[in-house]
Design a protein around this motif. Sequence first.
Motif, PDB file in Angstrom:
ATOM      1  N   SER A 117       0.821  -1.223   0.000  1.00 24.55           N
ATOM      2  CA  SER A 117       0.000   0.000   0.000  1.00 24.55           C
ATOM      3  C   SER A 117       0.853   1.270   0.000  1.00 24.55           C
ATOM      4  N   PRO A 118       1.697   1.460  -1.022  1.00 24.33           N
ATOM      5  CA  PRO A 118       2.563   2.649  -1.051  1.00 24.33           C
ATOM      6  C   PRO A 118       1.739   3.930  -1.190  1.00 24.33           C
ATOM      7  N   PRO A 119       2.021   4.955  -0.369  1.00 26.58           N
ATOM      8  CA  PRO A 119       1.287   6.211  -0.481  1.00 26.58           C
ATOM      9  C   PRO A 119       1.646   7.002  -1.735  1.00 26.58           C
ATOM     10  N   ASP A 120       2.801   6.724  -2.313  1.00 25.41           N
ATOM     11  CA  ASP A 120       3.260   7.418  -3.516  1.00 25.41           C
ATOM     12  C   ASP A 120       3.692   6.358  -4.521  1.00 25.41           C
ATOM     13  N   SER A 121       2.847   6.078  -5.517  1.00 21.34           N
ATOM     14  CA  SER A 121       3.125   4.993  -6.454  1.00 21.34           C
ATOM     15  C   SER A 121       4.349   5.269  -7.322  1.00 21.34           C
ATOM     16  N   LEU A 122       4.588   6.530  -7.672  1.00 21.88           N
ATOM     17  CA  LEU A 122       5.753   6.863  -8.487  1.00 21.88           C
ATOM     18  C   LEU A 122       7.036   6.608  -7.711  1.00 21.88           C
ATOM     19  N   ARG A 123       7.086   7.068  -6.459  1.00 18.86           N
ATOM     20  CA  ARG A 123       8.271   6.848  -5.632  1.00 18.86           C
ATOM     21  C   ARG A 123       8.515   5.357  -5.444  1.00 18.86           C
ATOM     22  N   PHE A 124       7.447   4.622  -5.205  1.00 18.00           N
ATOM     23  CA  PHE A 124       7.561   3.174  -5.029  1.00 18.00           C
ATOM     24  C   PHE A 124       8.130   2.533  -6.283  1.00 18.00           C
ATOM     25  N   MET A 125       7.651   2.956  -7.464  1.00 13.96           N
ATOM     26  CA  MET A 125       8.110   2.365  -8.717  1.00 13.96           C
ATOM     27  C   MET A 125       9.568   2.698  -8.991  1.00 13.96           C
ATOM     28  N   VAL A 126      10.017   3.878  -8.608  1.00 10.15           N
ATOM     29  CA  VAL A 126      11.431   4.247  -8.791  1.00 10.15           C
ATOM     30  C   VAL A 126      12.319   3.305  -7.975  1.00 10.15           C
ATOM     31  N   TRP A 127      11.923   3.037  -6.726  1.00  8.15           N
ATOM     32  CA  TRP A 127      12.719   2.140  -5.894  1.00  8.15           C
ATOM     33  C   TRP A 127      12.644   0.692  -6.380  1.00  8.15           C
ATOM     34  N   VAL A 128      11.470   0.271  -6.843  1.00 10.22           N
ATOM     35  CA  VAL A 128      11.346  -1.065  -7.436  1.00 10.22           C
ATOM     36  C   VAL A 128      12.283  -1.186  -8.635  1.00 10.22           C
ATOM     37  N   SER A 129      12.330  -0.155  -9.469  1.00 10.94           N
ATOM     38  CA  SER A 129      13.212  -0.163 -10.642  1.00 10.94           C
ATOM     39  C   SER A 129      14.672  -0.257 -10.219  1.00 10.94           C
ATOM     40  N   ALA A 130      15.041   0.493  -9.187  1.00  8.44           N
ATOM     41  CA  ALA A 130      16.433   0.489  -8.729  1.00  8.44           C
ATOM     42  C   ALA A 130      16.854  -0.888  -8.238  1.00  8.44           C
ATOM     43  N   LEU A 131      15.985  -1.533  -7.433  1.00  5.29           N
ATOM     44  CA  LEU A 131      16.337  -2.827  -6.866  1.00  5.29           C
ATOM     45  C   LEU A 131      16.244  -3.957  -7.888  1.00  5.29           C
TER      46      LEU A 131
ATOM     47  N   SER B 274       6.936   5.746 -20.487  1.00  8.98           N
ATOM     48  CA  SER B 274       6.007   4.712 -20.033  1.00  8.98           C
ATOM     49  C   SER B 274       6.089   4.484 -18.520  1.00  8.98           C
ATOM     50  N   THR B 275       7.304   4.369 -17.996  1.00 10.82           N
ATOM     51  CA  THR B 275       7.455   4.055 -16.577  1.00 10.82           C
ATOM     52  C   THR B 275       7.235   5.269 -15.688  1.00 10.82           C
ATOM     53  N   LEU B 276       8.039   6.326 -15.878  1.00 11.45           N
ATOM     54  CA  LEU B 276       7.977   7.469 -14.965  1.00 11.45           C
ATOM     55  C   LEU B 276       6.771   8.366 -15.240  1.00 11.45           C
ATOM     56  N   ALA B 277       6.624   8.850 -16.467  1.00 15.38           N
ATOM     57  CA  ALA B 277       5.498   9.736 -16.774  1.00 15.38           C
ATOM     58  C   ALA B 277       4.172   8.987 -16.664  1.00 15.38           C
ATOM     59  N   GLY B 278       4.139   7.749 -17.155  1.00 14.58           N
ATOM     60  CA  GLY B 278       2.905   6.965 -17.100  1.00 14.58           C
ATOM     61  C   GLY B 278       2.441   6.729 -15.681  1.00 14.58           C
ATOM     62  N   PHE B 279       3.361   6.332 -14.802  1.00 11.51           N
ATOM     63  CA  PHE B 279       2.972   6.059 -13.427  1.00 11.51           C
ATOM     64  C   PHE B 279       2.695   7.324 -12.644  1.00 11.51           C
ATOM     65  N   ALA B 280       3.342   8.417 -13.011  1.00 12.47           N
ATOM     66  CA  ALA B 280       3.028   9.683 -12.348  1.00 12.47           C
ATOM     67  C   ALA B 280       1.587  10.081 -12.641  1.00 12.47           C
ATOM     68  N   GLY B 281       1.170   9.975 -13.900  1.00 13.84           N
ATOM     69  CA  GLY B 281      -0.205  10.297 -14.274  1.00 13.84           C
ATOM     70  C   GLY B 281      -1.207   9.343 -13.672  1.00 13.84           C
ATOM     71  N   TRP B 282      -0.895   8.058 -13.692  1.00 13.67           N
ATOM     72  CA  TRP B 282      -1.800   7.041 -13.137  1.00 13.67           C
ATOM     73  C   TRP B 282      -1.952   7.217 -11.630  1.00 13.67           C
ATOM     74  N   GLY B 283      -0.834   7.504 -10.966  1.00 12.66           N
ATOM     75  CA  GLY B 283      -0.882   7.720  -9.525  1.00 12.66           C
ATOM     76  C   GLY B 283      -1.731   8.919  -9.154  1.00 12.66           C
ATOM     77  N   LEU B 284      -1.635   9.995  -9.956  1.00 12.44           N
ATOM     78  CA  LEU B 284      -2.463  11.178  -9.717  1.00 12.44           C
ATOM     79  C   LEU B 284      -3.942  10.831  -9.830  1.00 12.44           C
ATOM     80  N   LEU B 285      -4.311  10.082 -10.849  1.00 11.71           N
ATOM     81  CA  LEU B 285      -5.710   9.708 -11.047  1.00 11.71           C
ATOM     82  C   LEU B 285      -6.218   8.826  -9.910  1.00 11.71           C
ATOM     83  N   LEU B 286      -5.387   7.901  -9.437  1.00 16.56           N
ATOM     84  CA  LEU B 286      -5.790   7.032  -8.338  1.00 16.56           C
ATOM     85  C   LEU B 286      -6.016   7.826  -7.054  1.00 16.56           C
ATOM     86  N   ARG B 287      -5.168   8.833  -6.834  1.00 17.56           N
ATOM     87  CA  ARG B 287      -5.324   9.642  -5.621  1.00 17.56           C
ATOM     88  C   ARG B 287      -6.596  10.483  -5.668  1.00 17.56           C
TER      89      ARG B 287
END
Length: 294
Positions: free
Chosen positions: A162-176, A216-229
């Motif tokens: 349940s990440p409060p910030d989906s973009l931040r979560f995805m950045v860390w998932v990408s890093a790991l 696709s990853t950063l811009a897409g998830f930033a937009g999707w996360g905004l809509l979900l919030r």
Amino acid sequence: MRPRHLALAVAVAAIWGFNFVAIDAGLDHFPPLMFSALRFGLAAFPALLLVGRPQVPWRWVIAVALILGVTKFSLLFAGMAAGMPAGLSSLVLQSQAIFTMLFAVLFLRERPRRIQIAGLAVAVTGVLVVATRMGANLPAFLLVIGAAVAWGLSNVATRKASPPDSLRFMVWVSALATGPLVVLSLLIDGPSADLAALRAINTEALLSLLYIALVSTLAGFAGWGLLLRVYGAATVAPFSMLVPFFGIASAAVFLGEPVYLVDVLGGVLVVGGVLLGLVRGDLFSGRRLVRVEA
């Protein structure tokens, strides 16, 4: 939904649909595992320096990185490299909703309603219809199905996180995910193949890499996360069903992939079945488990 948010939802679906064309172009140049490693590495850095800590327990970041970043995308890229058409891949991946429900029942003790079970039965029928055309290349089809299985499992893990910030979560998932993918690429693709691809990189390969990592990853998830919030998953999730339509259409236009009647029939069943499960609310009895990544 406000007009600008409606436009954003459609735009994100279009971005993720065209993503499969970019993947196809990149796989013409990079070995699959190396391409996936480069994608996540570019998505993580330098964004990792700007977003801060993931705000969820590390075990969930690691779990999603391994299941989604390493397993799902490795299987998807391998399936497409083995001959699975880009447009059809965008459709078959929607079977993740089937596996999400199964894993939610097993691990989250969810109790889906009858309408949801009926909808997913229709979606399964659609996947089987598509499978009849891929009989000549069943291994590639099964690799993409495996990617959908991994995606479904990662959905449940993401729900637990349940990440409060989906973009931040995805950045860390990408890093790991980047490190294990580099190791796998060296072991499976081979150092010589990786080095040759880097030395011979061209404009098309670079543009495809930049698109899937940044757009696709950063811009897409930033937009999707905004809509979900703003609106919640019940309102936003159905827009994910536009992804295969954009995927099939863009593959037909840019890659010249033919659109067969059996694909259309299978697509209608898959998308219609998933949407049927959303008619009376969220996919799982009020739980917001429908997520899309590409």
